[in-house]
Design an enzyme around this catalytic site. Structure first.
Site, PDB file in Angstrom:
ATOM      1  N   LYS A  16       0.839  -1.210   0.000  1.00  0.00           N
ATOM      2  CA  LYS A  16       0.000   0.000   0.000  1.00  0.00           C
ATOM      3  C   LYS A  16       0.872   1.259   0.000  1.00  0.00           C
ATOM      4  CE  LYS A  16      -1.937  -1.288   3.920  1.00  0.00           C
ATOM      5  NZ  LYS A  16      -1.188  -2.537   4.185  1.00  0.00           N
ATOM      6  N   ARG A  88      -9.607   0.807   9.295  1.00  0.00           N
ATOM      7  CA  ARG A  88      -9.139  -0.542   9.591  1.00  0.00           C
ATOM      8  C   ARG A  88     -10.151  -1.339  10.404  1.00  0.00           C
ATOM      9  NH1 ARG A  88      -3.186   0.331   9.210  1.00  0.00           N
ATOM     10  NH2 ARG A  88      -2.205  -1.638   9.623  1.00  0.00           N
ATOM     11  N   ARG A 127      12.050  -5.628   4.419  1.00  0.00           N
ATOM     12  CA  ARG A 127      11.774  -4.190   4.260  1.00  0.00           C
ATOM     13  C   ARG A 127      12.749  -3.329   5.073  1.00  0.00           C
ATOM     14  NH1 ARG A 127       5.913  -1.827   5.372  1.00  0.00           N
ATOM     15  NH2 ARG A 127       6.148  -2.882   7.374  1.00  0.00           N
ATOM     16  N   ARG A 160      11.632  -1.868  10.680  1.00  0.00           N
ATOM     17  CA  ARG A 160      10.605  -1.509  11.660  1.00  0.00           C
ATOM     18  C   ARG A 160      10.570  -2.525  12.788  1.00  0.00           C
ATOM     19  NH1 ARG A 160       5.250   0.164   8.345  1.00  0.00           N
ATOM     20  NH2 ARG A 160       4.314  -1.165   9.936  1.00  0.00           N
ATOM     21  N   ARG A 171      -0.040  -9.080  13.555  1.00  0.00           N
ATOM     22  CA  ARG A 171      -0.637  -8.072  12.664  1.00  0.00           C
ATOM     23  C   ARG A 171      -1.532  -8.748  11.619  1.00  0.00           C
ATOM     24  NH1 ARG A 171       4.550  -5.315  10.632  1.00  0.00           N
ATOM     25  NH2 ARG A 171       3.166  -4.142   9.264  1.00  0.00           N
TER      26      ARG A 171
HETATM   27  P1  AP5 Z   1       4.918  -1.613   1.786  1.00  0.00           P
HETATM   28  O1  AP5 Z   1       4.502  -0.785   0.629  1.00  0.00           O
HETATM   29  O2  AP5 Z   1       5.724  -0.981   2.872  1.00  0.00           O
HETATM   30  O3  AP5 Z   1       3.641  -2.403   2.386  1.00  0.00           O
HETATM   31  P2  AP5 Z   1       2.370  -1.852   3.171  1.00  0.00           P
HETATM   32  O4  AP5 Z   1       1.166  -2.534   2.579  1.00  0.00           O
HETATM   33  O5  AP5 Z   1       2.356  -0.360   3.197  1.00  0.00           O
HETATM   34  O6  AP5 Z   1       2.647  -2.510   4.586  1.00  0.00           O
HETATM   35  P3  AP5 Z   1       2.671  -1.924   6.069  1.00  0.00           P
HETATM   36  O7  AP5 Z   1       3.392  -2.950   6.888  1.00  0.00           O
HETATM   37  O8  AP5 Z   1       3.225  -0.522   6.131  1.00  0.00           O
HETATM   38  O9  AP5 Z   1       1.189  -1.907   6.402  1.00  0.00           O
HETATM   39  P4  AP5 Z   1       0.540  -2.014   7.755  1.00  0.00           P
HETATM   40  O10 AP5 Z   1      -0.854  -1.776   7.354  1.00  0.00           O
HETATM   41  O11 AP5 Z   1       0.757  -3.229   8.550  1.00  0.00           O
HETATM   42  O12 AP5 Z   1       1.325  -0.924   8.667  1.00  0.00           O
HETATM   43  P5  AP5 Z   1       0.951   0.536   9.140  1.00  0.00           P
HETATM   44  O13 AP5 Z   1       2.185   1.333   9.147  1.00  0.00           O
HETATM   45  O14 AP5 Z   1      -0.247   1.059   8.411  1.00  0.00           O
HETATM   46  O15 AP5 Z   1       5.721  -2.879   1.176  1.00  0.00           O
HETATM   47  C1  AP5 Z   1       6.307  -3.858   2.035  1.00  0.00           C
HETATM   48  C2  AP5 Z   1       7.675  -4.280   1.447  1.00  0.00           C
HETATM   49  O16 AP5 Z   1       7.478  -4.953   0.189  1.00  0.00           O
HETATM   50  C3  AP5 Z   1       8.644  -3.121   1.154  1.00  0.00           C
HETATM   51  O17 AP5 Z   1       9.937  -3.545   1.454  1.00  0.00           O
HETATM   52  C4  AP5 Z   1       8.486  -2.865  -0.364  1.00  0.00           C
HETATM   53  O18 AP5 Z   1       9.677  -2.371  -0.941  1.00  0.00           O
HETATM   54  C5  AP5 Z   1       8.160  -4.266  -0.877  1.00  0.00           C
HETATM   55  N1  AP5 Z   1       7.212  -4.256  -1.998  1.00  0.00           N
HETATM   56  C6  AP5 Z   1       6.079  -3.482  -2.100  1.00  0.00           C
HETATM   57  N2  AP5 Z   1       5.424  -3.787  -3.238  1.00  0.00           N
HETATM   58  C7  AP5 Z   1       6.140  -4.780  -3.854  1.00  0.00           C
HETATM   59  C8  AP5 Z   1       5.943  -5.529  -5.042  1.00  0.00           C
HETATM   60  N3  AP5 Z   1       4.880  -5.303  -5.859  1.00  0.00           N
HETATM   61  N4  AP5 Z   1       6.865  -6.486  -5.369  1.00  0.00           N
HETATM   62  C9  AP5 Z   1       7.946  -6.719  -4.564  1.00  0.00           C
HETATM   63  N5  AP5 Z   1       8.166  -6.043  -3.409  1.00  0.00           N
HETATM   64  C10 AP5 Z   1       7.276  -5.086  -3.054  1.00  0.00           C
HETATM   65  O19 AP5 Z   1       0.450   0.276  10.643  1.00  0.00           O
HETATM   66  C11 AP5 Z   1       1.335  -0.039  11.701  1.00  0.00           C
HETATM   67  C12 AP5 Z   1       0.574  -0.107  13.029  1.00  0.00           C
HETATM   68  O20 AP5 Z   1      -0.020   1.188  13.330  1.00  0.00           O
HETATM   69  C13 AP5 Z   1      -0.601  -1.080  13.093  1.00  0.00           C
HETATM   70  O21 AP5 Z   1      -0.170  -2.386  13.403  1.00  0.00           O
HETATM   71  C14 AP5 Z   1      -1.461  -0.445  14.205  1.00  0.00           C
HETATM   72  O22 AP5 Z   1      -0.959  -0.746  15.484  1.00  0.00           O
HETATM   73  C15 AP5 Z   1      -1.296   1.036  13.959  1.00  0.00           C
HETATM   74  N6  AP5 Z   1      -2.346   1.593  13.077  1.00  0.00           N
HETATM   75  C16 AP5 Z   1      -2.141   2.118  11.834  1.00  0.00           C
HETATM   76  N7  AP5 Z   1      -3.315   2.512  11.292  1.00  0.00           N
HETATM   77  C17 AP5 Z   1      -4.272   2.224  12.212  1.00  0.00           C
HETATM   78  C18 AP5 Z   1      -5.681   2.381  12.224  1.00  0.00           C
HETATM   79  N8  AP5 Z   1      -6.359   2.898  11.178  1.00  0.00           N
HETATM   80  N9  AP5 Z   1      -6.362   1.956  13.315  1.00  0.00           N
HETATM   81  C19 AP5 Z   1      -5.713   1.444  14.383  1.00  0.00           C
HETATM   82  N10 AP5 Z   1      -4.377   1.267  14.427  1.00  0.00           N
HETATM   83  C20 AP5 Z   1      -3.651   1.651  13.351  1.00  0.00           C
END
Ligand code: AP5
Length: 220
Positions: A16, A88, A127, A160, A171
């Site tokens: 994403k 979420r 990552r 991270r 997660r």
């Molecule tokens: P990346 O693009 O970083 O993936 P992502 O989908 O953004 O994954 P996240 O881990 O950031 O999502 P998340 O939803 O768990 O975390 P968030 O920060 O929102 O890609 C991943 C890797 O793959 C990278 O190395 C990239 O280079 C590689 N890649 C990407 N696309 C590729 C492809 N097509 N081919 C090959 N490689 C590829 O949330 C963290 C925490 O915050 C949560 O656990 C929660 O505690 C809290 N939080 C956040 N939002 C909320 C909410 N709305 N409500 C409550 N708690 C929340």
């Protein structure tokens, strides 16, 4: 051009954040990542950051009321947006509906990033990201020119703390229990679009552009 108003929905590691960077440039829309906003609050040791820390460290969700209050502030001032990691839960989605109706800004689409568990685990374990800008790399799929150094600003790249195998397992379970129901929520709202997120980044980008061109034509 119709202002882009998108939800990027999908499990951890689906790509994403990676696609949000591409879409920001292409559609002049602002990426609003709740994860990045919370990590910024933590780094600044604000009351919200300190409250969020315990939840994030164990792979749980931060309580809805804290997230909704934070997002109301962000969305009221943003016309074109890419919501990365929000909503979420069903209560977050309902609060978003109320807010967008009040602002008169309907969604163009909710993009579901579809990838299986093996792909997600491989992506998260490799990552590296720049904590200052949020830009991410992957040690195999998208390595920086110099290991652990950001190509853009030369800053250090880090892994991270919630990308360890144990926390990733939590997660993914949290996603399945609390976030996956949003797939049906947005399908019923008529805005869900599924994207095969297991393909290479440029192919995923292309698929998204195709979907959005079709959708933007029907949203005014
Ligand atoms: P990346 O693009 O970083 O993936 P992502 O989908 O953004 O994954 P996240 O881990 O950031 O999502 P998340 O939803 O768990 O975390 P968030 O920060 O929102 O890609 C991943 C890797 O793959 C990278 O190395 C990239 O280079 C590689 N890649 C990407 N696309 C590729 C492809 N097509 N081919 C090959 N490689 C590829 O949330 C963290 C925490 O915050 C949560 O656990 C929660 O505690 C809290 N939080 C956040 N939002 C909320 C909410 N709305 N409500 C409550 N708690 C929340």
């Amino acid at each position: 051009m119709t202002p882009m108003r998108l939800i990027l929905l999908g499990p951890p590691g689906a790509g994403k954040g990676t696609q949000a960077r591409f879409l920001e440039q292409r559609y002049a829309a602002r990426q609003i990542s709740t994860g990045d906003l919370l990590r910024e609050q933590r780094a600044r040791k604000t009351p919200l950051g300190q409250q969020a820390q315990a939840y994030m460290d164990r792979g749980a969700l931060v309580p809805d009321e804290l997230i909704i209050a934070m997002m109301e502030g962000e969305l009221s001032t943003t016309g074109a947006f890419l919501l990365d990691g929000f909503p979420r839960t069903v209560p977050q989605a309902q609060a978003l509906d109320v807010l967008l109706t009040k602002l008169g800004r309907p969604l163009v689409a909710a993009l579901l990033f579809d990838a299986d568990r093996r792909v997600l685990l491989e992506r998260l374990s490799g990552r590296w990201s720049n904590p200052r800008t949020g830009r991410t790399y992957h040690e195999r799929f998208n390595p920086p020119r110099v290991a652990s150094v950001d190509d853009d600003d030369g800053g250090p790249l880090v892994q991270r703390t919630d990308d360890t195998p144990e926390i990733v397992t939590e997660r993914l379970a949290t996603y399945a229990a609390l976030t996956a129901p949003l797939v049906e929520y947005y399908r019923q709202a008529g805005v869900l679009e599924r994207v095969d997120a297991a393909r290479p980044p440029a192919e995923v980008s292309q698929a998204i552009v195709g979907v959005l061109e079709r959708r933007a034509a029907v949203v005014r």
